[in-house]
Design a protein around this motif. Structure first.
Motif, PDB file in Angstrom:
ATOM      1  N   PHE A  88      -1.215  -3.465   5.122  1.00 48.33           N
ATOM      2  CA  PHE A  88      -2.630  -3.631   4.907  1.00 48.33           C
ATOM      3  C   PHE A  88      -3.095  -3.454   3.566  1.00 48.33           C
ATOM      4  O   PHE A  88      -2.785  -2.583   2.921  1.00 48.33           O
ATOM      5  CB  PHE A  88      -2.933  -2.460   5.678  1.00 48.33           C
ATOM      6  CG  PHE A  88      -4.793  -2.177   5.755  1.00 48.33           C
ATOM      7  CD1 PHE A  88      -5.466  -3.135   6.477  1.00 48.33           C
ATOM      8  CD2 PHE A  88      -5.619  -1.346   4.859  1.00 48.33           C
ATOM      9  CE1 PHE A  88      -6.841  -3.330   6.424  1.00 48.33           C
ATOM     10  CE2 PHE A  88      -6.840  -1.391   4.969  1.00 48.33           C
ATOM     11  CZ  PHE A  88      -7.480  -2.169   5.864  1.00 48.33           C
ATOM     12  N   ASP A  89      -3.697  -4.532   3.053  1.00 49.71           N
ATOM     13  CA  ASP A  89      -4.320  -4.473   1.733  1.00 49.71           C
ATOM     14  C   ASP A  89      -5.793  -4.119   1.546  1.00 49.71           C
ATOM     15  O   ASP A  89      -6.546  -5.031   2.020  1.00 49.71           O
ATOM     16  CB  ASP A  89      -3.928  -5.761   1.060  1.00 49.71           C
ATOM     17  CG  ASP A  89      -4.323  -5.956  -0.341  1.00 49.71           C
ATOM     18  OD1 ASP A  89      -4.137  -5.072  -1.036  1.00 49.71           O
ATOM     19  OD2 ASP A  89      -5.380  -6.840  -0.803  1.00 49.71           O
ATOM     20  N   PRO A  90      -5.982  -3.039   1.128  1.00 48.29           N
ATOM     21  CA  PRO A  90      -7.604  -2.563   1.148  1.00 48.29           C
ATOM     22  C   PRO A  90      -8.700  -3.533   0.411  1.00 48.29           C
ATOM     23  O   PRO A  90      -9.644  -3.652   0.689  1.00 48.29           O
ATOM     24  CB  PRO A  90      -7.586  -1.208   0.718  1.00 48.29           C
ATOM     25  CG  PRO A  90      -6.291  -0.703   0.977  1.00 48.29           C
ATOM     26  CD  PRO A  90      -5.297  -1.893   0.505  1.00 48.29           C
ATOM     27  N   GLU A  91      -8.040  -4.146  -0.535  1.00 47.12           N
ATOM     28  CA  GLU A  91      -8.954  -4.953  -1.581  1.00 47.12           C
ATOM     29  C   GLU A  91      -9.307  -6.447  -0.566  1.00 47.12           C
ATOM     30  O   GLU A  91     -10.567  -6.541  -0.927  1.00 47.12           O
ATOM     31  CB  GLU A  91      -7.890  -5.225  -2.668  1.00 47.12           C
ATOM     32  CG  GLU A  91      -8.867  -5.910  -3.828  1.00 47.12           C
ATOM     33  CD  GLU A  91      -8.006  -6.450  -5.077  1.00 47.12           C
ATOM     34  OE1 GLU A  91      -6.949  -6.185  -4.926  1.00 47.12           O
ATOM     35  OE2 GLU A  91      -8.811  -7.140  -5.865  1.00 47.12           O
ATOM     36  N   HIS A  92      -8.313  -6.756  -0.229  1.00 46.92           N
ATOM     37  CA  HIS A  92      -8.659  -8.114   0.422  1.00 46.92           C
ATOM     38  C   HIS A  92      -9.492  -7.803   1.897  1.00 46.92           C
ATOM     39  O   HIS A  92     -10.398  -8.507   2.300  1.00 46.92           O
ATOM     40  CB  HIS A  92      -7.378  -8.933   0.748  1.00 46.92           C
ATOM     41  CG  HIS A  92      -6.907  -9.766  -0.013  1.00 46.92           C
ATOM     42  ND1 HIS A  92      -6.245  -9.064  -1.253  1.00 46.92           N
ATOM     43  CD2 HIS A  92      -6.923 -10.961  -0.328  1.00 46.92           C
ATOM     44  CE1 HIS A  92      -5.903 -10.185  -2.201  1.00 46.92           C
ATOM     45  NE2 HIS A  92      -6.517 -11.460  -1.594  1.00 46.92           N
TER      46      HIS A  92
ATOM     47  N   PRO B 415      -8.591   4.278   3.623  1.00 47.01           N
ATOM     48  CA  PRO B 415      -8.207   3.755   2.407  1.00 47.01           C
ATOM     49  C   PRO B 415      -9.171   4.117   1.298  1.00 47.01           C
ATOM     50  O   PRO B 415     -10.532   4.341   1.578  1.00 47.01           O
ATOM     51  CB  PRO B 415      -8.401   2.081   2.763  1.00 47.01           C
ATOM     52  CG  PRO B 415      -8.411   1.775   4.221  1.00 47.01           C
ATOM     53  CD  PRO B 415      -8.958   3.262   4.638  1.00 47.01           C
ATOM     54  N   VAL B 426      -2.561   1.329  -4.144  1.00 46.96           N
ATOM     55  CA  VAL B 426      -3.542   1.728  -3.163  1.00 46.96           C
ATOM     56  C   VAL B 426      -3.649   3.289  -3.235  1.00 46.96           C
ATOM     57  O   VAL B 426      -2.821   3.768  -3.876  1.00 46.96           O
ATOM     58  CB  VAL B 426      -2.917   1.092  -1.653  1.00 46.96           C
ATOM     59  CG1 VAL B 426      -3.233  -0.431  -1.602  1.00 46.96           C
ATOM     60  CG2 VAL B 426      -1.642   1.616  -1.522  1.00 46.96           C
ATOM     61  N   VAL B 467      -9.363 -15.011   3.573  1.00 48.56           N
ATOM     62  CA  VAL B 467      -7.985 -14.914   3.629  1.00 48.56           C
ATOM     63  C   VAL B 467      -7.602 -13.376   3.556  1.00 48.56           C
ATOM     64  O   VAL B 467      -8.362 -12.849   2.705  1.00 48.56           O
ATOM     65  CB  VAL B 467      -7.194 -15.946   2.635  1.00 48.56           C
ATOM     66  CG1 VAL B 467      -7.211 -15.425   1.244  1.00 48.56           C
ATOM     67  CG2 VAL B 467      -5.732 -16.050   3.044  1.00 48.56           C
ATOM     68  N   LEU B 469      -4.358 -10.541   2.624  1.00 43.72           N
ATOM     69  CA  LEU B 469      -3.033 -10.574   1.954  1.00 43.72           C
ATOM     70  C   LEU B 469      -2.297  -9.450   2.768  1.00 43.72           C
ATOM     71  O   LEU B 469      -2.829  -8.344   2.933  1.00 43.72           O
ATOM     72  CB  LEU B 469      -3.056  -9.995   0.442  1.00 43.72           C
ATOM     73  CG  LEU B 469      -1.874  -9.990  -0.212  1.00 43.72           C
ATOM     74  CD1 LEU B 469      -1.528 -11.511  -0.691  1.00 43.72           C
ATOM     75  CD2 LEU B 469      -1.987  -8.936  -1.468  1.00 43.72           C
ATOM     76  N   ALA B 471       0.464  -7.112   2.168  1.00 48.28           N
ATOM     77  CA  ALA B 471       1.107  -6.426   0.826  1.00 48.28           C
ATOM     78  C   ALA B 471       2.598  -6.303   1.325  1.00 48.28           C
ATOM     79  O   ALA B 471       3.142  -5.838   2.491  1.00 48.28           O
ATOM     80  CB  ALA B 471       0.487  -5.253   0.542  1.00 48.28           C
ATOM     81  N   ARG B 473       5.211  -3.454   0.133  1.00 45.75           N
ATOM     82  CA  ARG B 473       5.388  -2.273  -0.604  1.00 45.75           C
ATOM     83  C   ARG B 473       6.785  -1.848  -0.385  1.00 45.75           C
ATOM     84  O   ARG B 473       7.043  -1.353   0.661  1.00 45.75           O
ATOM     85  CB  ARG B 473       4.212  -1.283   0.005  1.00 45.75           C
ATOM     86  CG  ARG B 473       2.785  -1.685  -0.247  1.00 45.75           C
ATOM     87  CD  ARG B 473       2.079  -0.564  -0.042  1.00 45.75           C
ATOM     88  NE  ARG B 473       0.694  -1.142  -0.151  1.00 45.75           N
ATOM     89  CZ  ARG B 473      -0.310  -1.424   0.641  1.00 45.75           C
ATOM     90  NH1 ARG B 473       0.176  -1.594   2.130  1.00 45.75           N
ATOM     91  NH2 ARG B 473      -1.370  -2.084   0.516  1.00 45.75           N
TER      92      ARG B 473
END
Lengths: 225, 551
Positions: A88-92, B415, B426, B467, B469, B471, B473
């Motif tokens: 999960f990418d919080p920014e996107h 988050p 993050v 879109v 992403l 990630a 990690r």
């Protein structure tokens, strides 16, 4: 009963909205996603049970999941994200419109824990959408999926299982398959080529509430700035 | 009574016994002797090997205890408090432990530690604070008492006796059978409490008359003075008050005059109000060290019940817990446990503690347990017909605790903004579960944010979703193959292929002011395996990484 009363009753039955009113005690059957074309495809919205969202890499399944989360959080609902691959990418997600403070983000280490966490979250109630990201992983006994589906129905929660393949099997009441149609790059060969986004197609593979069709709906996944 | 000082006093007979009984109800009905926990007497005597019973091959000791009695006492320790059952079989106060055990073989000798006593005294003060804003905790002649301001109590109750009854009942609910006295001064209130047997009220200007038949020892004269008065044949306070004040001062000096004033019930010491506590602590030292989880949780339940009852007295909730475990080898574990939503429900708090103990059991047997709760006032929330209500705070707290036990506390939350400029940084913060009002304009619809894409050429019946992403990690290590200076083939763990399209580079440098600056060139690449990846060239480390795949 007089003829006037009968006429009024018939008129009320035909009034849009009134006939659709469900009894207050009835459990919630589906959740409107507020994505009109998706709602139309699903026959009203996400069912309050297990839904599978299946797609390969770069098909747009995560973008669709973020869109669902954004829609729910904007409506004031809480969303849980059980993120097994820790992807999960919080920014996107924020760029997609997700309100991050309303997201419960859990990063379990294995499938078994992920399913147990999902059960806990669904049983707690109050979360309208639970995104269970399993990616390439498979697992979970039928008993677990059955329990999850029943608890979700009881608490009015939509559990969306994201993965590369179907995992819930017969216990998913809805299955959406996303396939990529096109990847757009612009200004190729120029000084500043750009990735513009993806095009995909959402197809209903299995549904207990809407008729299946092979056409599905287009999924437009633009790149974000 | 307006304008006149009225002081209430809470006094618990056999306070050490009551304090122990409060956190350990199992001792009820048994002959118990309480001895003082002597400083420095930390010798642990191993005894009672017959108590060690084995369970099959595992040889686990029954009831999860080590069988080792942890005693901070010697045979010379003096009995300070007694249960009725112990008194009935002949044990007396000020006996040594050896003498007491000789009288009663079944005698349960327990050491009262200072923290357990302080917990009981603080509970008494909490009870007093439910009816008065000004409360003082004081130790008078070896006895702990709680004074509270009763002036203006007519606003609360019909009479001071009713007020005292209410306070006494509340103390009883907390497990402390307190006697309550109300009078003009602290001294008179304490005497009224001690002589009442329950509730005692000395009306204004009646102090001298009520004191007259009482023994002089209640005024706590110093031993020399007490011996002098005894030699004069004075036994009652009334006998002392009958003497001329001048003659008493002439013969006994200032201490005599002071005692005479006390005999009239005069006490000028003001009420020193304590501050309202923000942290509530409960502690118990165990008779036997506990090894297993279930007995430990059983002990924790008692402490948490006490804590929850104290919080309820103030109308507060617990925002976080601090768990203190005293280990058998002398070690100590202190752990701060967050509660997702403030709650005063003991069941929820116990779930939080239990989840932690299941996740990280103490490595050794536990000798003493303490728990401190940070109190906050619950903000009232007005629910809305048209807004989702979210999970109940107590349920949410229990759920988060269970998830934290399953995954680890650092793997659950919301988050949060990372304190870094790196694109892959993050952070997680606590999940509060607060539902914010819905967006009136957006109506939850997802709008495209990409410039110009999908505006004219996309079909009308399409779902728009920016879109995302996925990630990697940590970022995946890549092997890069170039052809004529251009990216040709990319291989990473679990993916790879020939480069179909590439966009970039976008140069990114940052954190040059710190110890670990970064300088990267980012590319978006579509590979022949079907994935579109975000990769970067780390210019400082001269390596290639992929930090995510667009999806």
């Amino acid at each position: 009963m007089s003829s006037n009363t009968a006429a009024v009753l018939e008129h009320l039955k035909l009034t849009p909205g009134l006939s659709a009113l469900a009894p207050l005690e009835a459990p919630r059957q589906y959740i409107e996603t507020r994505l009109p074309h998706l709602d139309a495809l699903l026959g009203g919205g996400l069912p309050c049970t297990v839904t599978e969202l299946v797609g390969a890499r770069s098909s747009g399944r995560t973008a669709l999941a973020h869109a669902l989360a954004a829609s729910m959080t904007k409506a004031g609902e809480l969303v849980a994200c059980v993120d097994l691959p820790d992807a999960f990418d919080p920014e996107h997600a924020a760029l997609a419109g997700v309100r991050l403070p309303q997201i419960l983000w859990v990063r379990p280490q294995d499938v078994r824990t992920a399913l147990r966490v999902t059960e806990h979250v669904v049983a707690a109630g109050g979360f309208r959408l639970v995104l269970l990201d399993l990616d390439q992983h498979r697992g979970g006994s039928p008993a677990v999926w059955l329990r999850l589906a029943r608890t979700a129905t009881r608490n009015g929660t939509a559990v969306v299982a994201l993965g590369a393949q179907r995992t819930a099997g017969a216990f998913a009441s809805l299955s959406l398959e996303i396939s990529r149609q096109r990847v757009s790059f612009s200004h190729q060969g120029g000084p500043c080529p750009l990735f513009d986004g993806l095009d995909g197609r959402v197809r209903l593979c299995k549904s207990r509430q809407a008729p299946l069709n092979d056409v599905g709906a287009c999924l437009v996944v633009p790149a974000v700035a | 009574m307006a304008g006149m000082a009225r002081i209430g006093c809470l006094w618990v007979p056999q306070l050490p016994l009551a304090a122990l009984h409060r956190v350990d109800p199992a001792i009820q009905g048994r002959p118990v002797a309480i001895v003082e926990g002597a400083e420095g007497l930390t010798r642990r005597r191993t005894e009672g090997l017959t108590r060690r019973r084995t369970e099959g091959l595992t040889r686990r000791r029954t009831e999860g205890t080590t069988g080792r009695r942890a005693e901070h006492l010697t045979g010379r320790s003096v009995v300070r408090a007694l249960s009725v059952e112990a008194e009935e079989v002949g044990v007396r106060l000020r006996m040594t432990v050896a003498q007491a055990r000789a009288v009663c073989d079944e005698l349960l000798v327990r050491v009262i530690d200072g923290e357990t006593m302080q917990g009981a005294i603080a509970t008494l003060a909490d009870v007093a604070q439910t009816v008065s804003a000004r409360v003082e905790v004081a130790e008078v002649a070896g006895d702990w008492v709680v004074f509270f301001d009763c002036a203006g109590s007519a606003m609360l109750c019909a009479s001071e006796g009713e007020l005292a009854s209410i306070v006494g009942a509340r103390a009883e609910q907390q497990g402390l059978p307190a006697w309550v006295g109300v009078a003009d001064s602290k001294l008179a209130a304490r005497v009224a409490a001690r002589e009442s047997g329950g509730v005692g009220v000395i009306l204004p200007r009646e102090t001298a008359a009520r004191f007259a038949p009482l023994p002089i020892e209640l005024l706590d004269p110093d031993p020399t003075l007490a011996a002098t008065l005894t030699s004069w044949g004075l036994r009652r306070i009334g006998d002392l008050m009958a003497l001329p004040a001048g003659a008493v001062a002439h013969r006994l000096g200032p201490s005599g005059s002071q005692l005479l004033r006390r005999a009239r019930g005069e006490d000028d010491t003001p009420l020193r109000a304590r501050a309202t506590p923000h942290t509530f602590t409960e502690t118990v030292q165990l008779e036997y060290a506990i090894e297993r989880l279930e007995p430990l949780v059983f002990v924790m339940r008692r402490l948490i019940d006490c804590l929850a009852r104290r919080l309820a007295l103030h109308g507060l909730a617990c925002a976080s817990l601090e768990l203190r475990l005293h280990l058998d080898g002398g070690g100590r574990v202190v752990r701060h446990l967050a509660v997702a939503a403030p709650t005063a429900e003991s069941k929820t708090l116990l779930t939080v503690v239990r989840a932690y103990l299941e996740c990280e059991p103490p490595g050794q047997a536990v000798q003493g347990v303490g728990i401190a709760g940070e109190a906050v006032r619950i903000r009232p929330a007005q629910l809305d017909f048209f807004q989702p209500s979210g999970p109940a705070p107590a349920v949410l707290a229990a759920t988060i605790a269970r998830i934290a036990a399953l995954c680890g506390p650092d793997r659950v939350g919301a988050p949060a903004q990372a304190t870094s400029h790196r694109p892959d940084a993050v952070a997680m913060g606590p999940f509060k579960g607060e539902v914010v009002p819905r967006d009136p304009s957006g109506a939850g619809r997802c709008r495209e944010t990409g410039p110009g894409y999908g505006s004219s050429s996309t079909p009308a019946s399409s779902i728009h979703a920016p879109v995302a992403l996925r990630a990697f990690r940590p970022p995946a290590v890549l092997s890069i193959f170039k052809n004529a200076g251009k990216l040709d083939y990319v291989r990473g763990p679990g993916f790879g292929g020939r480069v179909v399209h590439v966009a970039g580079p976008w140069k990114l440098r940052g954190e040059w002011w710190g110890d670990d600056p970064f300088a990267r060139e980012y590319y978006d690449v579509e590979l022949s395996d079907g994935g579109v990846y975000r990769i970067y060239h780390d210019l400082r480390r001269r390596c290639w990484r992929a930090d995510g795949v667009y999806d």
